[in-house]
Write a protein that holds these residues in place. Structure first.
Motif, PDB file in Angstrom:
ATOM      1  N   GLY A   1      22.075 -47.193   5.723  1.00  0.00           N
ATOM      2  CA  GLY A   1      21.027 -47.049   6.719  1.00  0.00           C
ATOM      3  C   GLY A   1      21.445 -47.454   8.122  1.00  0.00           C
ATOM      4  N   ALA A   2      22.567 -48.167   8.249  1.00  0.00           N
ATOM      5  CA  ALA A   2      23.016 -48.609   9.566  1.00  0.00           C
ATOM      6  C   ALA A   2      23.911 -47.592  10.260  1.00  0.00           C
ATOM      7  CB  ALA A   2      23.759 -49.939   9.429  1.00  0.00           C
TER       8      ALA A   2
ATOM      9  N   ALA B   1      24.560 -44.321  17.328  1.00  0.00           N
ATOM     10  CA  ALA B   1      23.844 -44.311  18.602  1.00  0.00           C
ATOM     11  C   ALA B   1      24.501 -45.256  19.607  1.00  0.00           C
ATOM     12  CB  ALA B   1      22.379 -44.695  18.371  1.00  0.00           C
ATOM     13  N   VAL B   2      24.938 -46.417  19.136  1.00  0.00           N
ATOM     14  CA  VAL B   2      25.609 -47.377  20.027  1.00  0.00           C
ATOM     15  C   VAL B   2      26.919 -46.797  20.538  1.00  0.00           C
ATOM     16  CG1 VAL B   2      26.738 -49.629  20.143  1.00  0.00           C
ATOM     17  CG2 VAL B   2      24.530 -49.395  18.979  1.00  0.00           C
ATOM     18  N   LEU B   3      27.713 -46.228  19.644  1.00  0.00           N
ATOM     19  CA  LEU B   3      29.007 -45.668  20.058  1.00  0.00           C
ATOM     20  C   LEU B   3      28.825 -44.469  20.987  1.00  0.00           C
ATOM     21  CD1 LEU B   3      31.022 -45.906  16.720  1.00  0.00           C
ATOM     22  CD2 LEU B   3      31.227 -47.349  18.738  1.00  0.00           C
ATOM     23  N   ASP B   4      27.800 -43.678  20.737  1.00  0.00           N
ATOM     24  CA  ASP B   4      27.496 -42.542  21.610  1.00  0.00           C
ATOM     25  C   ASP B   4      27.204 -43.034  23.025  1.00  0.00           C
ATOM     26  OD1 ASP B   4      26.889 -40.104  22.645  1.00  0.00           O
ATOM     27  OD2 ASP B   4      25.025 -39.833  21.547  1.00  0.00           O
ATOM     28  N   ARG B   5      26.380 -44.089  23.120  1.00  0.00           N
ATOM     29  CA  ARG B   5      26.008 -44.627  24.427  1.00  0.00           C
ATOM     30  C   ARG B   5      27.212 -45.230  25.146  1.00  0.00           C
ATOM     31  NH1 ARG B   5      24.646 -49.734  25.333  1.00  0.00           N
ATOM     32  NH2 ARG B   5      24.082 -50.119  23.154  1.00  0.00           N
TER      33      ARG B   5
ATOM     34  N   ILE C   1      31.894 -54.559  19.515  1.00  0.00           N
ATOM     35  CA  ILE C   1      31.311 -55.436  18.492  1.00  0.00           C
ATOM     36  C   ILE C   1      30.070 -56.140  19.025  1.00  0.00           C
ATOM     37  CG2 ILE C   1      31.741 -57.501  17.096  1.00  0.00           C
ATOM     38  CD1 ILE C   1      34.680 -56.617  16.963  1.00  0.00           C
ATOM     39  N   ARG C   2      30.131 -56.588  20.277  1.00  0.00           N
ATOM     40  CA  ARG C   2      28.979 -57.270  20.882  1.00  0.00           C
ATOM     41  C   ARG C   2      27.766 -56.362  20.953  1.00  0.00           C
ATOM     42  NH1 ARG C   2      31.548 -58.965  24.860  1.00  0.00           N
ATOM     43  NH2 ARG C   2      30.983 -57.402  26.424  1.00  0.00           N
TER      44      ARG C   2
ATOM     45  N   ALA D   1      22.453 -54.661  18.750  1.00  0.00           N
ATOM     46  CA  ALA D   1      21.595 -53.632  18.164  1.00  0.00           C
ATOM     47  C   ALA D   1      21.247 -53.921  16.714  1.00  0.00           C
ATOM     48  CB  ALA D   1      22.276 -52.267  18.276  1.00  0.00           C
ATOM     49  N   GLY D   2      21.731 -55.041  16.193  1.00  0.00           N
ATOM     50  CA  GLY D   2      21.426 -55.412  14.818  1.00  0.00           C
ATOM     51  C   GLY D   2      22.140 -54.590  13.766  1.00  0.00           C
ATOM     52  N   VAL D   3      23.329 -54.064  14.101  1.00  0.00           N
ATOM     53  CA  VAL D   3      24.094 -53.261  13.149  1.00  0.00           C
ATOM     54  C   VAL D   3      25.015 -54.180  12.354  1.00  0.00           C
ATOM     55  CG1 VAL D   3      25.768 -51.394  12.877  1.00  0.00           C
ATOM     56  CG2 VAL D   3      24.037 -51.260  14.688  1.00  0.00           C
ATOM     57  N   PRO D   4      24.874 -54.234  11.024  1.00  0.00           N
ATOM     58  CA  PRO D   4      25.752 -55.089  10.197  1.00  0.00           C
ATOM     59  C   PRO D   4      27.132 -54.461  10.032  1.00  0.00           C
ATOM     60  CG  PRO D   4      24.250 -53.873   8.788  1.00  0.00           C
ATOM     61  CD  PRO D   4      23.879 -53.517  10.201  1.00  0.00           C
ATOM     62  N   VAL D   5      28.125 -55.007  10.715  1.00  0.00           N
ATOM     63  CA  VAL D   5      29.482 -54.453  10.748  1.00  0.00           C
ATOM     64  C   VAL D   5      30.396 -55.254   9.829  1.00  0.00           C
ATOM     65  CG1 VAL D   5      31.487 -53.990  12.212  1.00  0.00           C
ATOM     66  CG2 VAL D   5      29.172 -53.603  13.091  1.00  0.00           C
TER      67      VAL D   5
END
Length: 348
Positions: free
Chosen positions: A240-241, A247-251, A281-282, A287-291
């Motif tokens: 789900g992440a 979206a984060v990488l796109d931005r 990573i920051r 964005a609350g993405v569990p990496v």
């Protein structure tokens, strides 16, 4: 400051009937630099080298080597160049010393001068201890170094190296690379064709990627890599992440993230060099993405090569003027062969 060129070609063309091996190749190799000529099989590299070393005439265009026109003054070109082909062309029945003395004799050096030059090159390439053993007993790396030494007998201004480390192990390859770096540092201009992209990356000041008989791209190794950008990849802890990571990488990159739901990864091309892995990573954490893993790596020259030329089946360069196995060596007809010649030289 005016740049002088060791090799300069403008609109170089070569046709074999309906086959267009070169379609307007432009090259500009500044003096004292190493230029790597890359391209898939059939791209025109071999044809270009054969023209530049006066082995075949161009259909059109113009080429200068060491300031001499390859068509109008081929003899002057030959006096200014050295060539080492894909395979060692030294005579295995002769000793290393006999090989180099015979090359020197064919190049016009007289007794004391040719002996001194042969001995000098044997020591320079670390072949002194084996000098009086027949070359057929030498390792592949030693024979390649002897072949390179033979190409330097006349102290050429421009050296053509056609895949000089083909078939060598890593240690022998490193020895050839060291020799090439030293030659360049001493002012010899080098045009290198190679299938080892690491070789071009390590040695070349500039790279020309040839495709379809033209220069598809020209630049430094770092500059060519920058054209296709770095690659960022993020692995997330849950399916789900994936969308949020994308979206984060796109931005951050403006690229087009590629999701792999099986591996739980998101990859994207980074077209600017200001983005760092800590920032990626920051931003994902914010964005609350569990990496679980993240990487940012520059492209390899292999990736640049494939992006510029595309992957396609290998085809040989067409050139009916020469046998398929012939090296691009303008002195090939003068290479020593019969043992009797060496005996005669030894007596001299």
């Amino acid at each position: 400051m005016t740049t002088t060129y060791a090799v300069l070609s403008e609109g170089l063309r070569k046709n074999y009937g309906q086959v267009h091996a070169l379609r307007g190749l432009d090259l500009a190799v500044p003096e004292g630099t190493v230029c790597g000529l890359l391209g898939p099989n059939g791209a025109g590299k071999t044809t270009a080298v054969r023209i530049l070393t006066t082995l075949t005439a161009p259909t059109g265009g113009r080429a200068l080597v060491a300031g001499h026109d390859v068509t109008r003054d081929p003899a002057a070109v030959r006096r200014a160049i050295g060539v080492t082909g894909q395979y060692a062309s030294v005579d295995g029945d002769l000793t290393g010393r006999e090989n180099l003395r015979l090359f020197a004799r064919l190049a016009g050096l007289r007794g004391p001068a040719r002996r001194a030059r042969a001995d000098e090159l044997l020591e320079r390439f670390g072949l002194g201890e084996a000098a009086d053993r027949v070359a057929g007993t030498w390792s592949g790396g030693m024979r390649r170094r002897l072949d390179l030494a033979a190409g330097l007998i006349t102290r050429p201004r421009v050296l053509f190296l056609d895949e000089p480390t083909t078939g060598l192990d890593p240690a022998a390859r490193e020895q050839i690379w060291t020799a090439v770096r030293r030659l360049s540092a001493e002012g010899t201009s080098v045009l290198l064709t190679t299938q080892y992209l690491e070789e071009a990356d390590r040695l070349a000041d500039d790279i020309v990627v040839v495709d379809g008989g033209r220069a598809a791209a020209t630049g430094t190794p770092a500059g060519l890599k920058a054209r296709i950008g770095a690659h960022a990849e993020v692995t997330v802890a849950e399916r789900g992440a994936l969308a949020r990571a994308a979206a984060v990488l796109d931005r951050l990159t403006g690229g087009r993230p590629v999701l792999d739901e099986e591996r739980l990864t998101v990859g994207v091309t980074v077209l600017h060099d200001t983005l760092t892995l800590p920032r990626i990573i920051r931003e994902l954490d914010t964005a609350g993405v569990p990496v679980t893993d993240a990487s940012l790596r520059p492209p390899t020259l292999d990736e640049v090569f494939l992006r510029l030329t595309g992957a396609r089946p290998a085809t040989p360069d067409p050139d009916p003027d020469l046998d398929a196995d012939a090296d691009a060596d303008p002195h090939a007809e003068s290479r020593p062969r019969p043992r009797a010649q060496a005996d005669q030289e030894h007596a001299a």
